[in-house]
Design an enzyme around this catalytic site. Structure first.
Site, PDB file in Angstrom:
ATOM      1  N   ASP A  13     -42.148  -0.354   2.131  1.00 39.34           N
ATOM      2  CA  ASP A  13     -42.504   1.030   2.444  1.00 39.34           C
ATOM      3  C   ASP A  13     -43.750   1.474   1.683  1.00 39.34           C
ATOM      4  O   ASP A  13     -44.500   2.327   2.173  1.00 39.34           O
ATOM      5  CB  ASP A  13     -41.330   1.979   2.209  1.00 39.34           C
ATOM      6  CG  ASP A  13     -40.629   1.774   0.882  1.00 39.34           C
ATOM      7  OD1 ASP A  13     -40.698   0.666   0.329  1.00 39.34           O
ATOM      8  OD2 ASP A  13     -39.982   2.713   0.397  1.00 39.34           O
ATOM      9  N   ASP A  14     -44.010   0.870   0.521  1.00 40.07           N
ATOM     10  CA  ASP A  14     -45.278   1.139  -0.173  1.00 40.07           C
ATOM     11  C   ASP A  14     -46.457   0.676   0.683  1.00 40.07           C
ATOM     12  O   ASP A  14     -47.513   1.322   0.694  1.00 40.07           O
ATOM     13  CB  ASP A  14     -45.336   0.402  -1.506  1.00 40.07           C
ATOM     14  CG  ASP A  14     -44.170   0.703  -2.416  1.00 40.07           C
ATOM     15  OD1 ASP A  14     -44.331   1.507  -3.350  1.00 40.07           O
ATOM     16  OD2 ASP A  14     -43.098   0.112  -2.204  1.00 40.07           O
ATOM     17  N   ASN A  38     -40.227  -2.785  -7.471  1.00 39.63           N
ATOM     18  CA  ASN A  38     -39.597  -3.591  -6.419  1.00 39.63           C
ATOM     19  C   ASN A  38     -39.635  -5.079  -6.763  1.00 39.63           C
ATOM     20  O   ASN A  38     -38.738  -5.829  -6.377  1.00 39.63           O
ATOM     21  CB  ASN A  38     -40.280  -3.337  -5.081  1.00 39.63           C
ATOM     22  CG  ASN A  38     -39.963  -1.975  -4.515  1.00 39.63           C
ATOM     23  OD1 ASN A  38     -38.870  -1.460  -4.705  1.00 39.63           O
ATOM     24  ND2 ASN A  38     -40.928  -1.375  -3.820  1.00 39.63           N
ATOM     25  N   THR A 124     -44.970   6.206  -5.962  1.00 37.17           N
ATOM     26  CA  THR A 124     -43.908   5.771  -5.049  1.00 37.17           C
ATOM     27  C   THR A 124     -43.079   4.641  -5.651  1.00 37.17           C
ATOM     28  O   THR A 124     -42.318   3.990  -4.948  1.00 37.17           O
ATOM     29  CB  THR A 124     -44.485   5.346  -3.685  1.00 37.17           C
ATOM     30  OG1 THR A 124     -45.371   4.227  -3.872  1.00 37.17           O
ATOM     31  CG2 THR A 124     -45.232   6.493  -3.023  1.00 37.17           C
ATOM     32  N   ASN A 158     -28.909   5.253  -4.547  1.00 40.98           N
ATOM     33  CA  ASN A 158     -28.849   3.927  -3.923  1.00 40.98           C
ATOM     34  C   ASN A 158     -28.766   2.809  -4.958  1.00 40.98           C
ATOM     35  O   ASN A 158     -28.262   1.737  -4.674  1.00 40.98           O
ATOM     36  CB  ASN A 158     -30.026   3.696  -2.958  1.00 40.98           C
ATOM     37  CG  ASN A 158     -31.391   3.832  -3.617  1.00 40.98           C
ATOM     38  OD1 ASN A 158     -31.506   3.962  -4.834  1.00 40.98           O
ATOM     39  ND2 ASN A 158     -32.435   3.797  -2.804  1.00 40.98           N
ATOM     40  N   GLU A 164     -31.240   7.167  -7.711  1.00 40.71           N
ATOM     41  CA  GLU A 164     -32.148   6.422  -6.829  1.00 40.71           C
ATOM     42  C   GLU A 164     -32.928   5.402  -7.662  1.00 40.71           C
ATOM     43  O   GLU A 164     -33.213   5.631  -8.837  1.00 40.71           O
ATOM     44  CB  GLU A 164     -33.083   7.422  -6.132  1.00 40.71           C
ATOM     45  CG  GLU A 164     -34.096   6.814  -5.186  1.00 40.71           C
ATOM     46  CD  GLU A 164     -35.355   6.389  -5.891  1.00 40.71           C
ATOM     47  OE1 GLU A 164     -36.012   5.446  -5.404  1.00 40.71           O
ATOM     48  OE2 GLU A 164     -35.690   6.970  -6.956  1.00 40.71           O
ATOM     49  N   PHE A 165     -33.335   4.298  -7.050  1.00 44.03           N
ATOM     50  CA  PHE A 165     -33.915   3.152  -7.748  1.00 44.03           C
ATOM     51  C   PHE A 165     -35.105   3.518  -8.630  1.00 44.03           C
ATOM     52  O   PHE A 165     -35.149   3.163  -9.818  1.00 44.03           O
ATOM     53  CB  PHE A 165     -34.327   2.080  -6.730  1.00 44.03           C
ATOM     54  CG  PHE A 165     -35.042   0.904  -7.324  1.00 44.03           C
ATOM     55  CD1 PHE A 165     -34.339  -0.097  -7.968  1.00 44.03           C
ATOM     56  CD2 PHE A 165     -36.435   0.802  -7.255  1.00 44.03           C
ATOM     57  CE1 PHE A 165     -35.000  -1.183  -8.533  1.00 44.03           C
ATOM     58  CE2 PHE A 165     -37.099  -0.270  -7.818  1.00 44.03           C
ATOM     59  CZ  PHE A 165     -36.384  -1.267  -8.457  1.00 44.03           C
ATOM     60  N   HIS A 239     -39.279   4.977   3.105  1.00 39.11           N
ATOM     61  CA  HIS A 239     -39.319   6.060   2.123  1.00 39.11           C
ATOM     62  C   HIS A 239     -40.732   6.544   1.784  1.00 39.11           C
ATOM     63  O   HIS A 239     -41.048   7.729   1.916  1.00 39.11           O
ATOM     64  CB  HIS A 239     -38.653   5.606   0.818  1.00 39.11           C
ATOM     65  CG  HIS A 239     -37.298   5.019   0.971  1.00 39.11           C
ATOM     66  ND1 HIS A 239     -36.149   5.781   1.043  1.00 39.11           N
ATOM     67  CD2 HIS A 239     -36.878   3.724   1.049  1.00 39.11           C
ATOM     68  CE1 HIS A 239     -35.091   4.999   1.159  1.00 39.11           C
ATOM     69  NE2 HIS A 239     -35.512   3.750   1.162  1.00 39.11           N
TER      70      HIS A 239
END
Length: 310
Positions: A13-14, A38, A124, A158, A164-165, A239
């Site tokens: 998504d990045d 990530n 992000t 998540n 969230e991560f 995202h």
């Protein structure tokens, strides 16, 4: 035109966020900075260079940033993004080099060299680079126009039931960033879980029939499979580009003003973004949370960006 620095950890998504930030004429992408998240810093930085190659993005410098969180051990999201961090598509060999300057120094120097309230920071990934920039040069706080970040959520998590991560992997950095006096908009899971790559989205991108469209279809197919296996999503949520879409057209994302803070000590809740929707809102509140997405307008921006790149 919005002048931005995209601070990211590519990441499927990045990559879409890079596409939208570079291709849309309303965004002036001054630089891309990378942060471990990530995947490791070496992998996500290579991925940023590879995506830049796909986009013919040779006039935007890319800077490598923090290899680990402020105080915690690094955690990566291999189950969602794969071993490379960008599995599913064949990555080209980058023809440009990473800049020698550290990402944190680039962020500080860019903010300080431009007029106050003209540079928006768009993280992000984890907030490590932004927190380090604040600690190294606190003067950026009053000069940054706004922080628009992908992270957090007020209803769900998540990486844990409530976290969230991006926030969970470096909550200390998030705590620093959220507790400054700059304007901050949190584009969290409550919003990004509305940005689903449905069958229609796949069909529309695939029908473009270009090298760029094929690359992003391949990426999103892997993303779809990973999200189905790990979080039982039929269509994967894309995202990170929601932040860019909000900057391009604020009507695409509905926000609410509310105080937000980061839980650091809870044994079950560390990394939780605690959003206080109680009324009245304090007069000194400078944080906003995204709550609703215009799905069709959002994807129209992505389609247009792919067409522009060709």
């Amino acid at each position: 035109m919005e002048k931005i620095i995209l601070d990211c950890d590519p990441g499927h998504d990045d990559a879409v966020a890079m596409l939208l930030a570079y291709a849309n004429p309303n965004i002036d992408l001054l630089g891309v900075t990378t942060v471990a998240g990530n995947q490791t810093i070496e992998k996500v930085t290579h991925n940023a260079l590879a995506v830049a190659e796909i986009l013919n993005m040779y006039n935007v410098p890319i800077f490598k940033g923090s290899p680990q969180p402020l105080v915690r051990e690094i955690e990566v999201s291999e189950e969602i993004h794969g071993e490379s961090g960008l599995e599913g598509a064949e990555l080209p060999i980058p023809s440009q080099d990473i800049q020698e300057k550290h990402a944190v120094d680039f962020i500080i120097e860019t903010v300080m060299a431009n007029e106050p309230n003209t540079i928006t920071l768009v993280p992000t990934g984890s907030l490590t680079n932004i927190a380090l920039a604040v600690k190294k040069e606190p003067k950026i706080i009053e000069r940054v126009k706004e922080i628009v970040l992908m992270g957090g959520g007020f209803n769900t998590g998540n990486w844990s039931p409530v976290a969230e991560f991006n926030i969970a992997v470096d909550p200390e950095a998030a705590h620093i960033v959220f507790n400054q006096e700059w304007e901050l908009t949190m584009v969290g899971l409550d919003l990004t879980h509305q940005a689903l790559a449905t069958d229609d989205v796949f069909e529309n991108i695939n029908n473009m029939g270009t090298k760029t469209s094929s690359f992003f279809v391949d990426l999103l197919k892997f993303f779809q499979k990973a999200y189905k296996e790990n979080q039982d999503f039929v269509s994967p949520p894309v995202h990170d580009p929601c932040t860019i879409a909000y900057l391009i057209d604020p009507t695409i994302v509905t926000t609410k003003k509310a105080p937000i803070d980061i839980e650091l000590n809870g044994s079950l809740t560390v990394g939780m973004t605690v959003v206080d929707f109680r009324q009245p809102i304090p007069e000194d509140c400078n944080t906003h949370v995204a709550v609703k997405l215009d799905h069709s307008k959002f994807w129209d921006l992505i389609y247009d960006a792919i067409k522009i790149i060709g």
